[in-house]
Scaffold this motif. Structure first.
Motif, PDB file in Angstrom:
ATOM      1  N   ALA A  28       0.812  -1.219   0.000  1.00  0.00           N
ATOM      2  CA  ALA A  28       0.000   0.000   0.000  1.00  0.00           C
ATOM      3  C   ALA A  28       0.847   1.272   0.000  1.00  0.00           C
ATOM      4  O   ALA A  28       0.375   2.330  -0.409  1.00  0.00           O
ATOM      5  CB  ALA A  28      -0.938   0.007   1.200  1.00  0.00           C
ATOM      6  N   GLY A  70      -6.212  -6.790  -1.725  1.00  0.00           N
ATOM      7  CA  GLY A  70      -7.552  -6.236  -1.803  1.00  0.00           C
ATOM      8  C   GLY A  70      -7.794  -5.410  -3.040  1.00  0.00           C
ATOM      9  O   GLY A  70      -8.923  -5.066  -3.364  1.00  0.00           O
ATOM     10  N   MET A  71      -6.715  -5.070  -3.779  1.00  0.00           N
ATOM     11  CA  MET A  71      -6.863  -4.252  -4.968  1.00  0.00           C
ATOM     12  C   MET A  71      -5.812  -4.638  -5.986  1.00  0.00           C
ATOM     13  O   MET A  71      -4.678  -4.970  -5.628  1.00  0.00           O
ATOM     14  CB  MET A  71      -6.735  -2.768  -4.632  1.00  0.00           C
ATOM     15  CG  MET A  71      -6.887  -1.859  -5.836  1.00  0.00           C
ATOM     16  SD  MET A  71      -6.903  -0.117  -5.401  1.00  0.00           S
ATOM     17  CE  MET A  71      -8.543   0.028  -4.753  1.00  0.00           C
ATOM     18  N   PHE A  72      -6.207  -4.596  -7.244  1.00  0.00           N
ATOM     19  CA  PHE A  72      -5.295  -4.852  -8.352  1.00  0.00           C
ATOM     20  C   PHE A  72      -5.311  -3.632  -9.243  1.00  0.00           C
ATOM     21  O   PHE A  72      -6.358  -3.248  -9.754  1.00  0.00           O
ATOM     22  CB  PHE A  72      -5.742  -6.089  -9.139  1.00  0.00           C
ATOM     23  CG  PHE A  72      -4.817  -6.457 -10.249  1.00  0.00           C
ATOM     24  CD1 PHE A  72      -3.787  -7.357 -10.022  1.00  0.00           C
ATOM     25  CD2 PHE A  72      -4.969  -5.928 -11.512  1.00  0.00           C
ATOM     26  CE1 PHE A  72      -2.922  -7.711 -11.038  1.00  0.00           C
ATOM     27  CE2 PHE A  72      -4.116  -6.278 -12.540  1.00  0.00           C
ATOM     28  CZ  PHE A  72      -3.087  -7.168 -12.299  1.00  0.00           C
ATOM     29  N   LEU A  73      -4.174  -2.993  -9.426  1.00  0.00           N
ATOM     30  CA  LEU A  73      -4.058  -1.797 -10.245  1.00  0.00           C
ATOM     31  C   LEU A  73      -3.261  -2.144 -11.489  1.00  0.00           C
ATOM     32  O   LEU A  73      -2.120  -2.601 -11.397  1.00  0.00           O
ATOM     33  CB  LEU A  73      -3.353  -0.686  -9.464  1.00  0.00           C
ATOM     34  CG  LEU A  73      -3.070   0.614 -10.184  1.00  0.00           C
ATOM     35  CD1 LEU A  73      -4.364   1.267 -10.618  1.00  0.00           C
ATOM     36  CD2 LEU A  73      -2.292   1.548  -9.293  1.00  0.00           C
ATOM     37  N   ARG A 104      -9.814 -11.402 -14.280  1.00  0.00           N
ATOM     38  CA  ARG A 104     -11.018 -10.843 -13.649  1.00  0.00           C
ATOM     39  C   ARG A 104     -11.695 -11.872 -12.763  1.00  0.00           C
ATOM     40  O   ARG A 104     -12.152 -11.571 -11.666  1.00  0.00           O
ATOM     41  CB  ARG A 104     -11.990 -10.341 -14.709  1.00  0.00           C
ATOM     42  CG  ARG A 104     -11.491  -9.139 -15.449  1.00  0.00           C
ATOM     43  CD  ARG A 104     -12.278  -7.956 -15.053  1.00  0.00           C
ATOM     44  NE  ARG A 104     -11.807  -6.797 -15.786  1.00  0.00           N
ATOM     45  CZ  ARG A 104     -11.856  -5.596 -15.279  1.00  0.00           C
ATOM     46  NH1 ARG A 104     -12.344  -5.418 -14.081  1.00  0.00           N
ATOM     47  NH2 ARG A 104     -11.418  -4.582 -15.963  1.00  0.00           N
ATOM     48  N   LEU A 144      -9.680 -12.240  -9.587  1.00  0.00           N
ATOM     49  CA  LEU A 144      -9.888 -11.084  -8.707  1.00  0.00           C
ATOM     50  C   LEU A 144     -11.244 -11.161  -8.016  1.00  0.00           C
ATOM     51  O   LEU A 144     -11.355 -10.831  -6.837  1.00  0.00           O
ATOM     52  CB  LEU A 144      -9.761  -9.785  -9.502  1.00  0.00           C
ATOM     53  CG  LEU A 144      -8.389  -9.507 -10.095  1.00  0.00           C
ATOM     54  CD1 LEU A 144      -8.431  -8.240 -10.951  1.00  0.00           C
ATOM     55  CD2 LEU A 144      -7.327  -9.398  -9.025  1.00  0.00           C
ATOM     56  N   ARG A 153     -12.064 -11.522  -4.079  1.00  0.00           N
ATOM     57  CA  ARG A 153     -12.812 -10.345  -3.618  1.00  0.00           C
ATOM     58  C   ARG A 153     -11.946  -9.080  -3.634  1.00  0.00           C
ATOM     59  O   ARG A 153     -12.004  -8.241  -2.741  1.00  0.00           O
ATOM     60  CB  ARG A 153     -13.394 -10.575  -2.233  1.00  0.00           C
ATOM     61  CG  ARG A 153     -14.417 -11.674  -2.222  1.00  0.00           C
ATOM     62  CD  ARG A 153     -15.057 -11.815  -0.896  1.00  0.00           C
ATOM     63  NE  ARG A 153     -16.065 -12.879  -0.980  1.00  0.00           N
ATOM     64  CZ  ARG A 153     -16.542 -13.499   0.047  1.00  0.00           C
ATOM     65  NH1 ARG A 153     -16.148 -13.193   1.258  1.00  0.00           N
ATOM     66  NH2 ARG A 153     -17.438 -14.439  -0.109  1.00  0.00           N
ATOM     67  N   ALA A 154     -11.136  -8.979  -4.651  1.00  0.00           N
ATOM     68  CA  ALA A 154     -10.261  -7.819  -4.818  1.00  0.00           C
ATOM     69  C   ALA A 154     -10.883  -6.849  -5.814  1.00  0.00           C
ATOM     70  O   ALA A 154     -11.592  -7.255  -6.733  1.00  0.00           O
ATOM     71  CB  ALA A 154      -8.888  -8.262  -5.322  1.00  0.00           C
ATOM     72  N   ILE A 155     -10.605  -5.600  -5.636  1.00  0.00           N
ATOM     73  CA  ILE A 155     -11.086  -4.552  -6.520  1.00  0.00           C
ATOM     74  C   ILE A 155     -10.118  -4.439  -7.695  1.00  0.00           C
ATOM     75  O   ILE A 155      -8.907  -4.371  -7.496  1.00  0.00           O
ATOM     76  CB  ILE A 155     -11.171  -3.202  -5.790  1.00  0.00           C
ATOM     77  CG1 ILE A 155     -12.170  -3.290  -4.647  1.00  0.00           C
ATOM     78  CG2 ILE A 155     -11.532  -2.080  -6.746  1.00  0.00           C
ATOM     79  CD1 ILE A 155     -12.105  -2.113  -3.704  1.00  0.00           C
ATOM     80  N   ALA A 156     -10.660  -4.426  -8.907  1.00  0.00           N
ATOM     81  CA  ALA A 156      -9.828  -4.195 -10.095  1.00  0.00           C
ATOM     82  C   ALA A 156      -9.898  -2.717 -10.447  1.00  0.00           C
ATOM     83  O   ALA A 156     -10.975  -2.173 -10.641  1.00  0.00           O
ATOM     84  CB  ALA A 156     -10.332  -5.035 -11.260  1.00  0.00           C
ATOM     85  N   TRP A 157      -8.767  -2.081 -10.524  1.00  0.00           N
ATOM     86  CA  TRP A 157      -8.701  -0.648 -10.798  1.00  0.00           C
ATOM     87  C   TRP A 157      -7.880  -0.426 -12.047  1.00  0.00           C
ATOM     88  O   TRP A 157      -6.754  -0.885 -12.139  1.00  0.00           O
ATOM     89  CB  TRP A 157      -8.052   0.062  -9.621  1.00  0.00           C
ATOM     90  CG  TRP A 157      -8.127   1.541  -9.684  1.00  0.00           C
ATOM     91  CD1 TRP A 157      -7.309   2.359 -10.387  1.00  0.00           C
ATOM     92  CD2 TRP A 157      -9.044   2.396  -9.023  1.00  0.00           C
ATOM     93  NE1 TRP A 157      -7.663   3.660 -10.218  1.00  0.00           N
ATOM     94  CE2 TRP A 157      -8.735   3.703  -9.377  1.00  0.00           C
ATOM     95  CE3 TRP A 157     -10.112   2.147  -8.173  1.00  0.00           C
ATOM     96  CZ2 TRP A 157      -9.449   4.781  -8.901  1.00  0.00           C
ATOM     97  CZ3 TRP A 157     -10.822   3.238  -7.697  1.00  0.00           C
ATOM     98  CH2 TRP A 157     -10.491   4.532  -8.060  1.00  0.00           C
TER      99      TRP A 157
END
Length: 68
Positions: free
Chosen positions: A12, A42-45, A56, A59, A63-67
């Motif tokens: 992070a 928690g997030m994939f950038l 996808r 992810l 339960r990760a957010i795709a950004w």
């Protein structure tokens, strides 16, 4: 001239935690499986080069957010 690319995982705060070095002519998404294996996140950038159905689905499973 040898071309290569780096796909990396950072925390992070932007600190490097994992990376994979790929040949320059390979697609960016190729190294992702190695990087996210056994990692909780928690997030994939990523940019549109990382827009793949299998990624996808992974992810969503994590339960990760795709950004993008």
């Amino acid at each position: 001239m040898v071309l290569s690319q780096i796909v990396a995982v950072v925390d992070a705060l932007g600190n490097l935690t994992r990376f994979v070095l790929l040949p320059g002519q390979s697609h960016d998404v190729v190294g992702v499986n190695l990087l996210i294996e056994d990692v909780q996140f928690g997030m994939f950038l990523g940019d549109k080069a990382f827009d793949a159905d299998w990624l996808r689905a992974e992810l969503t499973r994590e339960r990760a957010i795709a950004w993008q």
